[in-house]
Scaffold this active site. Sequence first.
Site, PDB file in Angstrom:
ATOM      1  N   THR A 135      99.927  -5.468  -7.623  1.00  0.00           N
ATOM      2  CA  THR A 135      99.491  -5.520  -6.217  1.00  0.00           C
ATOM      3  C   THR A 135      99.135  -4.097  -5.802  1.00  0.00           C
ATOM      4  OG1 THR A 135     101.619  -5.023  -5.174  1.00  0.00           O
ATOM      5  CG2 THR A 135     101.245  -7.320  -5.814  1.00  0.00           C
ATOM      6  N   ASP A 136      98.567  -3.969  -4.642  1.00  0.00           N
ATOM      7  CA  ASP A 136      98.211  -2.620  -4.166  1.00  0.00           C
ATOM      8  C   ASP A 136      99.450  -1.747  -4.007  1.00  0.00           C
ATOM      9  OD1 ASP A 136      95.565  -3.263  -4.155  1.00  0.00           O
ATOM     10  OD2 ASP A 136      95.562  -3.903  -2.053  1.00  0.00           O
ATOM     11  N   CYS A 137     100.548  -2.379  -3.565  1.00  0.00           N
ATOM     12  CA  CYS A 137     101.763  -1.585  -3.348  1.00  0.00           C
ATOM     13  C   CYS A 137     102.622  -1.478  -4.609  1.00  0.00           C
ATOM     14  CB  CYS A 137     102.563  -2.151  -2.185  1.00  0.00           C
ATOM     15  SG  CYS A 137     102.662  -3.941  -2.159  1.00  0.00           S
ATOM     16  N   TYR A 138     102.437  -2.399  -5.542  1.00  0.00           N
ATOM     17  CA  TYR A 138     103.200  -2.389  -6.806  1.00  0.00           C
ATOM     18  C   TYR A 138     102.214  -2.518  -7.961  1.00  0.00           C
ATOM     19  CZ  TYR A 138     107.268  -3.348  -3.842  1.00  0.00           C
ATOM     20  OH  TYR A 138     108.245  -3.286  -2.896  1.00  0.00           O
ATOM     21  N   PRO A 139     101.568  -1.413  -8.360  1.00  0.00           N
ATOM     22  CA  PRO A 139     100.455  -1.516  -9.316  1.00  0.00           C
ATOM     23  C   PRO A 139     100.861  -1.755 -10.773  1.00  0.00           C
ATOM     24  CG  PRO A 139     100.783   0.771  -8.631  1.00  0.00           C
ATOM     25  CD  PRO A 139     101.703  -0.048  -7.797  1.00  0.00           C
TER      26      PRO A 139
END
Lengths: 395, 138
Positions: A135-139
Amino acid sequence: MKTYEQINDRISSGKAVVLTADEIMDYVDKKGLAAAAQEVDVVTTATFGPMCSSGCFLNFGHSKPKIRISEAWVQDVLVYSGVAAVDVYLGATQLRHGDPANMYYPGEFRYGGGHVIEDLVAGKSLQLFALSYGTDCYPLRELRTYFTIKDLNQAIMVNPRNCYQNYNVAINRSDRTIYTYMGRLEPNMKNANYCSAGQLSPLLNDPLYETIGVGTRVWLAGAQGHVYAEGTQHAGLCERTADGIPTGGAGTLALTADMKQMRAEFVRGVSLRGYGVSLALGVGVPIPILNERILKYTCVRDRDIPAPLIDYGSDYPQNTGKVIARTNYEELRRGEITIGGKTVEVGSLSSYYKALEIANLLADEIRRGDFLLAQPSAPLRADTKMKPLVRREPS
Amino acid sequence: MEMITQKLMFYFPKCECEKPIIYHLVKDHGLIVNVFRAKVTPEEEGYLVLDVTGTPEQIQSGIDFVKTFRVTVNYSGKGVTWEEQRCTHCGYCVPYCPTEALRLDNPATRRVIFDESKCIECLACIRVCPFGACASVF
């Protein structure tokens, strides 16, 4: 009559009189109930045996870059990651990836969730393999690393069901050997297995849940934990003897404690051939002697505890509810019972030896003032039955 | 002369397996042999766990004979081991042990003990122990 506060004051000042549930009957026989109730502050109970409904939440902390774990394995054992980014739940009965299970019957089930939990508490280095969709926050999308329990932020055991109040004795009336969670059962009632600490078992010493409730402080594998809820399948409303002892399963406890405080010898992976893996746990529960009635309950003896014999060759798997005979723990502990003129050898999956050790360890902690009692915030329900699963057609 | 029985384990390194050692123990050394368990495969190392009964002199001469084949003789006959640290003393193994080598030593404490001298190495305990406390060296 005593209160929790009075008992805790005596514990704190190192003056508490503590006996194990193995010692209390003879003590009461000698002193008399009234005098013993005045004198004794706490009776310790304990059990050690396989408790499948066990597991733990682990928090790994965040890597650089961060990952929102969507699938993960610890020592190749699948953990549940449908919670927050780096929290997982590791269950005791989860098999290792690639375990052939019962494909080559009876399977060996050498390693699984229970063994990972044992290794974790023993301080061993374990492998974490995790995947994510990113995800954008957890790449980060993939992670393989090694950790010990010291590296974790939290390792908290959360067991939905432990300490069954009473339990079945398993026997096999079929004509073939069967492999069950109650062990290997030879055909035609050649042997029987039980799994209870009997007179030492926590809920058999407080059969009507007068002191053990939600919030009770317990000794869980050496750590101080507590009862966080009634256990799953808790069924306080059941058939009981005149002394209140359930004639079958009945009550259960949901327990939690910090695994960083646990002792590995009381957290043991279990391999049951032909069945699967599990976790054997040691649990100790103190019973405050608030009055004579509570003391009298702790004087339960193996001979007073009924044990239902269930046919695991047919009645158990088919859920018929049939009890083929009844015995008691005094008879079971002799190593053989007689059913319809036939002698049946008896074994145990629960360790009385370890339970006794735990009851004594807990008694020592209380005597030293290191273990205070906690008054329950809510009682365990005594008015519920266990419901079966009804199979329905779509409506 | 007094007859005694001794449990022995022979370890055969590679290529020492083709000689009829047991035949000679019986025929030349006058020993009564009771083999519990053997794994002797050509081209591989092998093991043999057995009881020998005879006079101490007969047993000694038999052992001396066996040793001429580079065979290692283990006098405790430990083909099956019981690791007390791994045992939880549940007693589940007890009914499956046919010789009471595994048994409860005291009805009050229910501690499990392993009496090696009674073990016939049937391996039942290895198959049933949920904690892996029993193991075979081969």
